[in-house]
Write a protein that holds these residues in place. Structure first.
Motif, PDB file in Angstrom:
ATOM      1  N   GLN A   1       3.403   3.973  -0.473  1.00  0.00           N
ATOM      2  CA  GLN A   1       4.747   4.474  -0.118  1.00  0.00           C
ATOM      3  C   GLN A   1       4.388   5.517   0.975  1.00  0.00           C
ATOM      4  O   GLN A   1       3.898   6.537   0.571  1.00  0.00           O
ATOM      5  CB  GLN A   1       5.682   4.758  -1.248  1.00  0.00           C
ATOM      6  N   ALA A   2       4.830   5.527   2.159  1.00  0.00           N
ATOM      7  CA  ALA A   2       4.847   6.344   3.308  1.00  0.00           C
ATOM      8  C   ALA A   2       6.055   7.204   3.317  1.00  0.00           C
ATOM      9  O   ALA A   2       7.214   6.403   2.956  1.00  0.00           O
ATOM     10  CB  ALA A   2       4.350   5.647   4.508  1.00  0.00           C
ATOM     11  N   PRO A   3       6.129   8.335   3.609  1.00  0.00           N
ATOM     12  CA  PRO A   3       7.264   8.858   3.907  1.00  0.00           C
ATOM     13  C   PRO A   3       8.266   8.416   4.580  1.00  0.00           C
ATOM     14  O   PRO A   3       7.976   7.746   5.743  1.00  0.00           O
ATOM     15  CB  PRO A   3       6.705  10.633   4.578  1.00  0.00           C
ATOM     16  N   GLY A   4       9.626   8.235   4.180  1.00  0.00           N
ATOM     17  CA  GLY A   4      10.609   7.551   4.708  1.00  0.00           C
ATOM     18  C   GLY A   4      10.438   5.927   4.814  1.00  0.00           C
ATOM     19  O   GLY A   4      11.459   5.339   5.009  1.00  0.00           O
ATOM     20  N   ASN A   5       9.592   5.425   4.151  1.00  0.00           N
ATOM     21  CA  ASN A   5       9.414   3.906   3.740  1.00  0.00           C
ATOM     22  C   ASN A   5       9.733   3.547   2.385  1.00  0.00           C
ATOM     23  O   ASN A   5       9.521   4.296   1.586  1.00  0.00           O
ATOM     24  CB  ASN A   5       7.831   3.697   4.391  1.00  0.00           C
ATOM     25  N   GLN A   6       9.855   2.306   2.290  1.00  0.00           N
ATOM     26  CA  GLN A   6      10.061   1.647   0.862  1.00  0.00           C
ATOM     27  C   GLN A   6       8.445   1.572   0.456  1.00  0.00           C
ATOM     28  O   GLN A   6       7.699   1.261   1.329  1.00  0.00           O
ATOM     29  CB  GLN A   6      10.710   0.506   1.090  1.00  0.00           C
ATOM     30  N   ARG A   7       8.590   1.380  -0.815  1.00  0.00           N
ATOM     31  CA  ARG A   7       7.245   0.922  -1.428  1.00  0.00           C
ATOM     32  C   ARG A   7       6.816  -0.547  -1.179  1.00  0.00           C
ATOM     33  O   ARG A   7       7.635  -1.159  -1.269  1.00  0.00           O
ATOM     34  CB  ARG A   7       7.229   1.310  -2.999  1.00  0.00           C
ATOM     35  N   GLU A   8       5.692  -0.478  -0.861  1.00  0.00           N
ATOM     36  CA  GLU A   8       5.235  -1.704  -0.541  1.00  0.00           C
ATOM     37  C   GLU A   8       4.075  -2.136  -1.079  1.00  0.00           C
ATOM     38  O   GLU A   8       3.179  -1.474  -1.233  1.00  0.00           O
ATOM     39  CB  GLU A   8       4.869  -1.983   1.078  1.00  0.00           C
ATOM     40  N   LEU A   9       3.723  -3.637  -1.237  1.00  0.00           N
ATOM     41  CA  LEU A   9       2.772  -4.106  -1.702  1.00  0.00           C
ATOM     42  C   LEU A   9       1.542  -4.071  -0.986  1.00  0.00           C
ATOM     43  O   LEU A   9       1.532  -4.295   0.319  1.00  0.00           O
ATOM     44  CB  LEU A   9       2.740  -5.750  -2.106  1.00  0.00           C
TER      45      LEU A   9
ATOM     46  N   THR B   1      -1.204  -7.727   1.650  1.00  0.00           N
ATOM     47  CA  THR B   1      -0.260  -7.552   2.754  1.00  0.00           C
ATOM     48  C   THR B   1      -1.260  -7.830   4.029  1.00  0.00           C
ATOM     49  O   THR B   1      -2.543  -7.710   4.013  1.00  0.00           O
ATOM     50  CB  THR B   1       0.179  -6.239   2.677  1.00  0.00           C
ATOM     51  N   ASP B   2      -0.712  -8.266   5.103  1.00  0.00           N
ATOM     52  CA  ASP B   2      -1.221  -8.864   6.155  1.00  0.00           C
ATOM     53  C   ASP B   2      -1.927  -7.746   6.977  1.00  0.00           C
ATOM     54  O   ASP B   2      -3.198  -7.785   7.505  1.00  0.00           O
ATOM     55  CB  ASP B   2      -0.248  -9.611   7.167  1.00  0.00           C
ATOM     56  N   SER B   3      -1.652  -6.491   6.955  1.00  0.00           N
ATOM     57  CA  SER B   3      -1.973  -5.191   7.647  1.00  0.00           C
ATOM     58  C   SER B   3      -3.380  -4.814   7.052  1.00  0.00           C
ATOM     59  O   SER B   3      -3.885  -4.119   7.663  1.00  0.00           O
ATOM     60  CB  SER B   3      -0.967  -4.142   7.678  1.00  0.00           C
ATOM     61  N   VAL B   4      -3.791  -5.301   5.595  1.00  0.00           N
ATOM     62  CA  VAL B   4      -4.928  -4.872   5.274  1.00  0.00           C
ATOM     63  C   VAL B   4      -5.919  -5.819   5.172  1.00  0.00           C
ATOM     64  O   VAL B   4      -7.186  -5.437   4.624  1.00  0.00           O
ATOM     65  CB  VAL B   4      -4.789  -4.121   3.966  1.00  0.00           C
ATOM     66  N   LYS B   5      -5.658  -6.879   5.225  1.00  0.00           N
ATOM     67  CA  LYS B   5      -6.492  -8.181   5.184  1.00  0.00           C
ATOM     68  C   LYS B   5      -7.837  -7.870   6.079  1.00  0.00           C
ATOM     69  O   LYS B   5      -7.914  -7.502   7.359  1.00  0.00           O
ATOM     70  CB  LYS B   5      -5.800  -9.417   5.449  1.00  0.00           C
ATOM     71  N   GLY B   6      -8.889  -8.075   5.614  1.00  0.00           N
ATOM     72  CA  GLY B   6     -10.218  -7.925   6.439  1.00  0.00           C
ATOM     73  C   GLY B   6     -10.465  -6.422   6.266  1.00  0.00           C
ATOM     74  O   GLY B   6     -11.805  -6.308   6.355  1.00  0.00           O
ATOM     75  N   ARG B   7      -9.808  -5.570   5.637  1.00  0.00           N
ATOM     76  CA  ARG B   7     -10.423  -4.138   5.710  1.00  0.00           C
ATOM     77  C   ARG B   7     -10.372  -3.536   4.160  1.00  0.00           C
ATOM     78  O   ARG B   7     -11.051  -2.882   3.870  1.00  0.00           O
ATOM     79  CB  ARG B   7      -9.265  -3.143   6.403  1.00  0.00           C
ATOM     80  N   PHE B   8      -9.333  -4.134   3.141  1.00  0.00           N
ATOM     81  CA  PHE B   8      -9.099  -3.549   1.969  1.00  0.00           C
ATOM     82  C   PHE B   8      -9.632  -4.672   0.807  1.00  0.00           C
ATOM     83  O   PHE B   8      -9.454  -5.893   1.289  1.00  0.00           O
ATOM     84  CB  PHE B   8      -7.726  -3.270   1.703  1.00  0.00           C
ATOM     85  N   THR B   9     -10.253  -4.325  -0.124  1.00  0.00           N
ATOM     86  CA  THR B   9     -10.719  -5.446  -1.234  1.00  0.00           C
ATOM     87  C   THR B   9     -10.145  -4.888  -2.533  1.00  0.00           C
ATOM     88  O   THR B   9     -10.804  -3.466  -3.002  1.00  0.00           O
ATOM     89  CB  THR B   9     -12.178  -5.529  -1.043  1.00  0.00           C
TER      90      THR B   9
ATOM     91  N   GLU C   1      -2.064   4.532   9.997  1.00  0.00           N
ATOM     92  CA  GLU C   1      -0.839   4.069   9.416  1.00  0.00           C
ATOM     93  C   GLU C   1      -1.094   3.589   8.128  1.00  0.00           C
ATOM     94  O   GLU C   1      -0.138   3.045   7.515  1.00  0.00           O
ATOM     95  CB  GLU C   1      -0.504   2.880  10.192  1.00  0.00           C
ATOM     96  N   ASP C   2      -2.439   3.879   7.678  1.00  0.00           N
ATOM     97  CA  ASP C   2      -2.411   3.642   6.098  1.00  0.00           C
ATOM     98  C   ASP C   2      -2.208   4.795   5.309  1.00  0.00           C
ATOM     99  O   ASP C   2      -2.216   4.810   4.006  1.00  0.00           O
ATOM    100  CB  ASP C   2      -3.970   3.232   5.955  1.00  0.00           C
ATOM    101  N   THR C   3      -1.681   5.991   6.012  1.00  0.00           N
ATOM    102  CA  THR C   3      -1.519   7.110   5.268  1.00  0.00           C
ATOM    103  C   THR C   3      -0.184   6.955   4.343  1.00  0.00           C
ATOM    104  O   THR C   3       0.741   6.431   4.792  1.00  0.00           O
ATOM    105  CB  THR C   3      -1.292   8.318   6.245  1.00  0.00           C
ATOM    106  N   ALA C   4      -0.327   7.419   3.130  1.00  0.00           N
ATOM    107  CA  ALA C   4       0.790   6.771   2.126  1.00  0.00           C
ATOM    108  C   ALA C   4       0.411   7.360   0.893  1.00  0.00           C
ATOM    109  O   ALA C   4      -0.782   7.772   0.585  1.00  0.00           O
ATOM    110  CB  ALA C   4       0.935   5.432   1.941  1.00  0.00           C
ATOM    111  N   VAL C   5       1.319   7.403  -0.166  1.00  0.00           N
ATOM    112  CA  VAL C   5       0.817   7.518  -1.583  1.00  0.00           C
ATOM    113  C   VAL C   5       0.505   6.074  -2.116  1.00  0.00           C
ATOM    114  O   VAL C   5       1.300   5.405  -1.828  1.00  0.00           O
ATOM    115  CB  VAL C   5       1.900   8.190  -2.316  1.00  0.00           C
ATOM    116  N   TYR C   6      -0.584   6.081  -2.737  1.00  0.00           N
ATOM    117  CA  TYR C   6      -1.126   4.614  -3.359  1.00  0.00           C
ATOM    118  C   TYR C   6      -0.942   4.660  -4.743  1.00  0.00           C
ATOM    119  O   TYR C   6      -1.309   5.676  -5.564  1.00  0.00           O
ATOM    120  CB  TYR C   6      -2.422   4.530  -3.086  1.00  0.00           C
ATOM    121  N   PHE C   7      -0.140   3.579  -5.335  1.00  0.00           N
ATOM    122  CA  PHE C   7       0.050   3.546  -6.641  1.00  0.00           C
ATOM    123  C   PHE C   7      -0.321   2.390  -7.488  1.00  0.00           C
ATOM    124  O   PHE C   7      -0.534   1.108  -6.663  1.00  0.00           O
ATOM    125  CB  PHE C   7       1.836   3.404  -6.994  1.00  0.00           C
ATOM    126  N   CYS C   8      -0.908   2.523  -8.407  1.00  0.00           N
ATOM    127  CA  CYS C   8      -1.313   1.571  -9.355  1.00  0.00           C
ATOM    128  C   CYS C   8      -0.320   0.909  -9.892  1.00  0.00           C
ATOM    129  O   CYS C   8       0.607   1.686 -10.500  1.00  0.00           O
ATOM    130  CB  CYS C   8      -2.416   2.069 -10.308  1.00  0.00           C
TER     131      CYS C   8
END
Length: 116
Positions: A39-47, A61-69, A89-96
């Motif tokens: 969840q980035a500031p001002g945005n909804q939490r996203e998968l 999610t499409d924006s991380v394919k090939g970069r995140f595992t 644009e990957d800046t956010a709070v990451y939640f498990c």
């Protein structure tokens, strides 16, 4: 009761890497979903990425394919998110996240900040 504790966030320059960890306690072997959201500031939490059971398929999610595992070590009750080629644009709070018997469990979140 399920508890999730994330770690591994921090500040990194664009193009760098980070690995997030999520240690789970409680009965999680019967999960329906296990993964990471952000969840980035001002945005909804996203998968970001998730395991889907049964079958243990993966969804990114499409924006991380090939970069995140996403991965996990069942013996350690730990899930990981390896993040490479990070972008501002990957800046956010990451939640498990874990979904068990239609009940959602969340960690407290870990901040990831990517500078340009």
């Amino acid at each position: 009761q399920v508890q999730l504790v994330e770690s591994g966030g921090g500040l990194v320059q664009a193009g760098g890497s980070l690995r997030l960890s999520c240690v789970a306690s409680g009965r999680i072997f019967s999960f329906q979903r296990m993964g990471w959201y952000r969840q980035a500031p001002g945005n909804q939490r996203e998968l970001v990425a998730t395991f889907i059971s049964p079958g243990d398929s993966l969804n990114y999610t499409d924006s991380v394919k090939g970069r995140f595992t996403i991965s996990r070590d069942n013996a350690k009750n730990t899930m990981y998110l390896q993040m490479n080629s990070l972008k501002p644009e990957d800046t956010a709070v990451y939640f498990c996240h874990v979904l068990i018997q239609y009940h959602n469990y969340w960690g407290q979140g870990t901040q990831v900040t990517v500078s340009s």
